[in-house]
Enzyme design. Structure first.
Site, PDB file in Angstrom:
ATOM      1  N   GLU A  59      51.051  24.722  28.532  1.00  0.00           N
ATOM      2  CA  GLU A  59      50.158  25.017  27.402  1.00  0.00           C
ATOM      3  C   GLU A  59      50.874  24.963  26.055  1.00  0.00           C
ATOM      4  OE1 GLU A  59      49.717  26.402  30.289  1.00  0.00           O
ATOM      5  OE2 GLU A  59      47.608  26.046  30.722  1.00  0.00           O
ATOM      6  N   HIS A 128      39.668  34.147  33.506  1.00  0.00           N
ATOM      7  CA  HIS A 128      38.792  32.999  33.284  1.00  0.00           C
ATOM      8  C   HIS A 128      37.543  33.367  32.474  1.00  0.00           C
ATOM      9  CE1 HIS A 128      41.081  31.082  36.569  1.00  0.00           C
ATOM     10  NE2 HIS A 128      40.636  29.937  36.096  1.00  0.00           N
TER      11      HIS A 128
END
Lengths: 321, 349
Positions: A59, A128
């Protein structure tokens, strides 16, 4: 001309049109070529792998690819797949991004867009599901917006890509297949402009994305009993305070709905601002409907604690007392 | 600490990297200038005439000069905190006056007095210095990707120390750079110490550059006290990257003669560094070594070196006179708030 398009397809149209419009725009993410979400579907075939770039599960490197390229005149859109994954490169995405223009003498623009699916209700558990708009809004120098309708999605993504500052624009997974009218011609929805999604006279409810849908359901249910004005901020930074104060001048009551946590969330900031700037307009204390301060549980437990129409209705009734 | 670290693998590709007499004169001159800037910062800080931190570069300024002297203007340079990037920047041709002004909070500073010691010269492609060690690994991927997309043959000189290779970001950047054959030079100035932490304790291998092996990235190890060796290695890596062959890792074995930042105790772990060690290291101070070479090779006479030193002092003095004469910014909250976001075209309309 307008057509009925699903929310996610409206985002795809914005990305595609901006990539045609400006060859400096490129997409970077993980598994976006294969379109793990359909907003990038087929774009690699049209624009090639140099402009629809899949990275390793890195990331920081992935985000750095966008931030560095933005300083070199490109307009990258970096897709984190899920909002919670921005936390993996938190210092870059918040601190160094937000301070870059200001701290270094207003000399170098960093026009990039961060997007990701977010939202409670999918029973995916905390990492999530978490909201990110409040966290990013906390950091100066970053614009934060979140569309609630297909029309807004296309227009706001276009505005975000064209903006000269970093823009975080998550989209709510619960809206993915919702259909709405979308023009096929070019248009933008300017960042910083809120929208009254339903007019009312008794109470203003601020809500966005999935919670906006819930607020509209409640407003409909209460029609004839309580007249609810539903206010969609669309942008959190900059925030359209003028329109909110105009609404409060009419309704004099405010409920703020936010899927983010209660503690330190955008609802808290907005509540304080209304106290500071609009106290005289109010006939009742501001109430908030937020996620309780617990990690978002998955499975069957999530619906028991997340903000929902029942909680919004209860808050509206309480603020009317 | 080993004062004279073994150099296992020197820059070898002589044909493209060999330095001319003029190149060596330029490197030596830049080294003297950087040394003067660094020393004056130390003095200013000790006399309370500098804002923020200063991380003195004494003993470790040769790698920066080597890295940046032969970069093109449109190459991206990302320095690090040792000597606050001044050696790197001046070698790339940056006029450091606005940096001195920035370091004293002046309106004429390179960041309008908003940034204290964080260097930024976007017009020279030096960007967004941040206080996070290893901050530059991630954006270096983007600089490299932009260079690749635009196809103008730019390279990215990504400089950092041994400590920064503790960052996961270093891995991510090397991984992506090698995957995509990005024109990035991972320029590691290994002084053996991250504040108080010895590289030998914090890294399992004696050479940081051994990390490059895992990515199949070519690497070089050079004597970081030898400005000429550093420059040759930089040239080889720059050529490699510019030709589209991808990244290269260069490890400069250097040292540190002062504490990490002025005022911090100079320790190894929790015990003071021995004076003996420091004195032994000082024998390999880069200006001293370079001077021996230029005299031996007849590039300059001692008189000429004295003149160069005098000119460097005059340059630094004039730069400080300029910086000191700058006013402080008058911006208040309202003005500063207009600089949080970059303007858009429609804002003017």
């Amino acid at each position: 001309m307008t057509r009925q398009l699903p929310f996610i397809e409206a985002i795809r149209e914005a990305l595609r049109e901006e990539m045609i419009h400006d060859d400096k725009v490129f997409l970077v993410g993980q598994d976006i070529r294969g379109a793990i979400y359909p907003h990038t579907k087929g774009l690699v075939d049209e624009f090639g792998p140099d402009r629809v770039v899949d990275t390793p599960i890195s990331e920081s490197g992935m985000y750095g690819m966008a931030s560095g390229a933005a300083l070199q005149g490109y307009r990258p859109v970096v897709d984190f797949m899920f909002g919670g994954f921005t936390y993996v490169t938190f210092s870059e995405a918040t601190v160094t991004t937000g301070q870059q223009y200001f701290l270094h003498g207003s000399k170098s623009n960093m026009p990039l867009v961060i997007t990701a699916g977010v939202g409670a209700g999918m029973r995916l558990a905390n990492d999530h599901s978490m909201a990110i708009h409040g966290t990013f809004a906390h950091h100066p120098g970053i614009k934060v917006a979140m569309p609630s309708t297909p029309y807004d999605a296309k227009g706001m993504f276009k505005a975000a890509i064209r903006d000269n500052s970093p823009v975080v624009i998550p989209w709510h997974m619960a809206l993915m297949m919702d259909k709405g009218e979308v023009p096929d011609e070019d248009y933008v929805v300017p960042l910083g402009k809120a929208d009254i999604k339903r007019e009312g006279a008794d109470v203003t409810v601020v809500a966005n994305s999935q919670q906006l849908k819930f607020a509209l359901q409640v407003a409909e249910k209460l029609d004839g009993e309580i007249s609810v004005e539903v206010f969609d901020p669309r942008s959190f930074v900059p925030f359209d305070m003028d329109l909110l104060l105009t609404s409060l001048a009419k309704t004099s009551r405010l409920v703020i709905v936010d899927e983010d946590w209660e503690s330190g969330g955008f609802a808290a900031t907005l509540s304080a601002r209304v106290m500071e700037q609009g106290f005289d307009l109010l006939d009742a204390p501001v109430l908030r409907v937020t996620f309780p301060n617990m990690p978002i549980p998955g499975g069957v437990l999530e619906p028991r604690v997340m903000p929902n129409p029942e909680r919004i209705e209860a808050a509206i009734r309480a603020v009317m007392e | 600490m080993d004062a004279n670290p073994p150099v296992r693998e020197l820059a070898m590709s002589i044909s493209n990297t060999a330095l001319t007499i003029e190149d060596r004169k330029l490197l030596f001159t830049n080294l003297l200038r950087a040394d003067e800037y660094d020393r004056t910062m130390y003095k200013r800080m000790m006399s309370g005439k500098l804002l923020g931190f200063y991380h003195p570069g004494e003993g470790a300024i040769a790698p920066g000069i080597g890295a940046a002297t032969f970069l093109n203007q449109d190459d991206v340079l990302s320095p690090h905190h040792r000597a606050h990037g001044m050696a790197h920047a001046l070698a790339k041709g940056v006029d450091l006056k606005p940096y001195l002004a920035e370091h004293t909070g002046k309106a004429g500073g390179c960041s309008e007095g908003r940034s204290s010691f964080h260097m930024s010269f976007p017009e020279h492609k030096i960007y967004m210095f941040s206080g996070f060690i290893g901050f530059n690994f991630a954006p270096a991927v983007g600089y490299g990707y932009a260079a690749k997309l635009s196809g103008k043959g730019q390279v990215v000189m990504m400089c950092s120390g041994d400590g920064s290779y503790g960052q996961g970001r270093a891995h991510e950047a090397m991984l992506m750079a090698q995957n995509m054959k990005l024109p990035i030079i991972f320029w590691c100035e290994n002084n053996g110490l991250a504040i108080h932490a010895e590289a030998s304790e914090m890294h399992p291998m004696p050479d940081i550059s051994s990390l490059a092996d895992g990515y199949g990235m070519p690497k070089r190890i050079v004597d970081g006290q030898d400005v000429f060796a550093c420059a040759e290695a930089a040239r080889e890596a720059i050529d490699h990257a510019r030709e589209g062959k991808g990244p290269m890792f260069v490890e400069c074995k250097t040292l540190r003669l002062k504490e990490h930042d002025i005022g911090t105790p100079d320790l190894i772990g929790s015990t003071p560094r021995s004076k003996e060690d420091i004195l032994k290291q000082a024998e390999r101070e880069p200006v001293k070594l370079a001077m021996q070479k230029v005299l031996a090779d007849g590039l300059f006479t001692m008189d000429e070196i004295d003149d160069l030193r005098t000119a460097a002092r005059a340059e630094v003095e004039a730069a400080w006179d300029w910086a000191d004469a700058q006013p402080f910014p008058e911006d208040g909250e309202a003005e500063l708030m207009t600089h949080v976001f970059a303007p858009n075209a429609e804002d003017a309309a």
